[in-house]
Design a protein around this motif. Structure first.
Motif, PDB file in Angstrom:
ATOM      1  N   THR A 115      -4.744   6.249  -0.648  1.00  0.00           N
ATOM      2  CA  THR A 115      -4.004   4.999  -0.578  1.00  0.00           C
ATOM      3  C   THR A 115      -4.150   4.230  -1.888  1.00  0.00           C
ATOM      4  O   THR A 115      -5.252   4.062  -2.401  1.00  0.00           O
ATOM      5  N   SER A 142       0.852  -1.191   0.000  1.00  0.00           N
ATOM      6  CA  SER A 142       0.000   0.000   0.000  1.00  0.00           C
ATOM      7  C   SER A 142       0.881   1.231   0.000  1.00  0.00           C
ATOM      8  O   SER A 142       1.920   1.271   0.673  1.00  0.00           O
ATOM      9  N   TYR A 201      -2.974   0.617  -3.992  1.00  0.00           N
ATOM     10  CA  TYR A 201      -2.500  -0.746  -3.775  1.00  0.00           C
ATOM     11  C   TYR A 201      -1.810  -1.240  -5.040  1.00  0.00           C
ATOM     12  O   TYR A 201      -2.396  -1.244  -6.129  1.00  0.00           O
TER      13      TYR A 201
END
Length: 241
Positions: free
Chosen positions: A158, A141, A160
């Motif tokens: 955030t 992340s 990923y």
């Protein structure tokens, strides 16, 4: 990954930002990466609709980044093992040692040091023993603050990122994908499908091949887009071969 015959990296800010290359509907077009690193049919159903392409290369390896019509991002890096700064492993290191070392160096030297990344966390790491060749899968992340690099058009929040690393001959391949939410199994599935679509090696491109690809991308580009696809020259890709 379809291995035909044995042996024969975009800055992170670009990864997190917008694209700068031509786009168009790709139906069954073969893409040949520089240095004959691999070939891929851009008509595979992993890509949804239009494919936008950007590639970079030098004498240590290269990188191709793909965005599809849904805005999803994929990237394939190939690193020549000998003398690559992201590897630096002992000559007779095992494949798993090499893959773990490359992943650790990616996270420490490429990801964590990017100006717009405020934190990095490794959420999952798994050795896929059943894959051929055997591969290392990981999800990390990234917390991003776009104000740190406003010119990148990055999206706050955030992100990923999934990594699938494997070795073939004298190359290490790093297949990558970005997702908006954490879904490790789906991430793994997408990366494995992309890797399976790779034919290794690809084909050495000439100046004519590169110009043909550039014209095709320009022809298929939406009206008004004038930026050329960023493609390696034949001389540059020759240095990587």
């Amino acid at each position: 990954m379809r291995i035909i015959n044995a042996p024969v990296w975009l800055a992170l800010t670009t990864l997190l930002g917008g694209c700068q290359s031509m786009e168009g509907e790709r139906d069954g077009d073969m893409y040949y990466a520089p240095a004959a690193a691999y070939a891929m049919d851009l008509g595979i159903n992993t890509f949804r609709g239009e494919v936008i392409l950007d590639e970079r290369c030098d004498n240590q390896g290269g990188s191709s980044t793909f965005w599809d019509g849904s805005g999803r991002q994929f990237r394939i890096d190939y690193l020549r093992i000998e003398n690559h700064p992201l590897i630096g492993a002992p000559r007779f290191a095992s494949d798993m040692t090499l893959l773990n070392l490359v992943l650790n160096n990616y996270l420490r030297e490429r990801v964590a040091t990017a100006p717009l990344v405020t934190s990095v966390e490794a959420l999952h790491r798994e050795f896929l023993q059943d894959s051929t060749p055997r591969a290392l899968f990981a999800v990390v992340s990234l917390d991003v603050d776009s104000q740190r690099a406003p010119d990148t058009r990055a999206v706050d929040g955030t992100h990923y990122y999934g990594f699938l690393l494997f070795r073939q001959g004298e190359m290490i391949y790093v297949v990558q994908h970005r997702q908006p939410v954490l879904m490790p199994e789906k991430m793994k599935s997408v990366l494995l499908r992309l890797a399976d679509a790779m034919e290794i090696p690809g084909r050495v491109r000439s100046d004519t091949d590169i110009e043909r690809l550039r014209r095709a991308l320009s022809r298929m580009a939406p009206q008004g887009r004038i930026e050329p696809a960023r493609l390696c020259s034949a001389a540059a890709q020759g240095e990587s071969s």
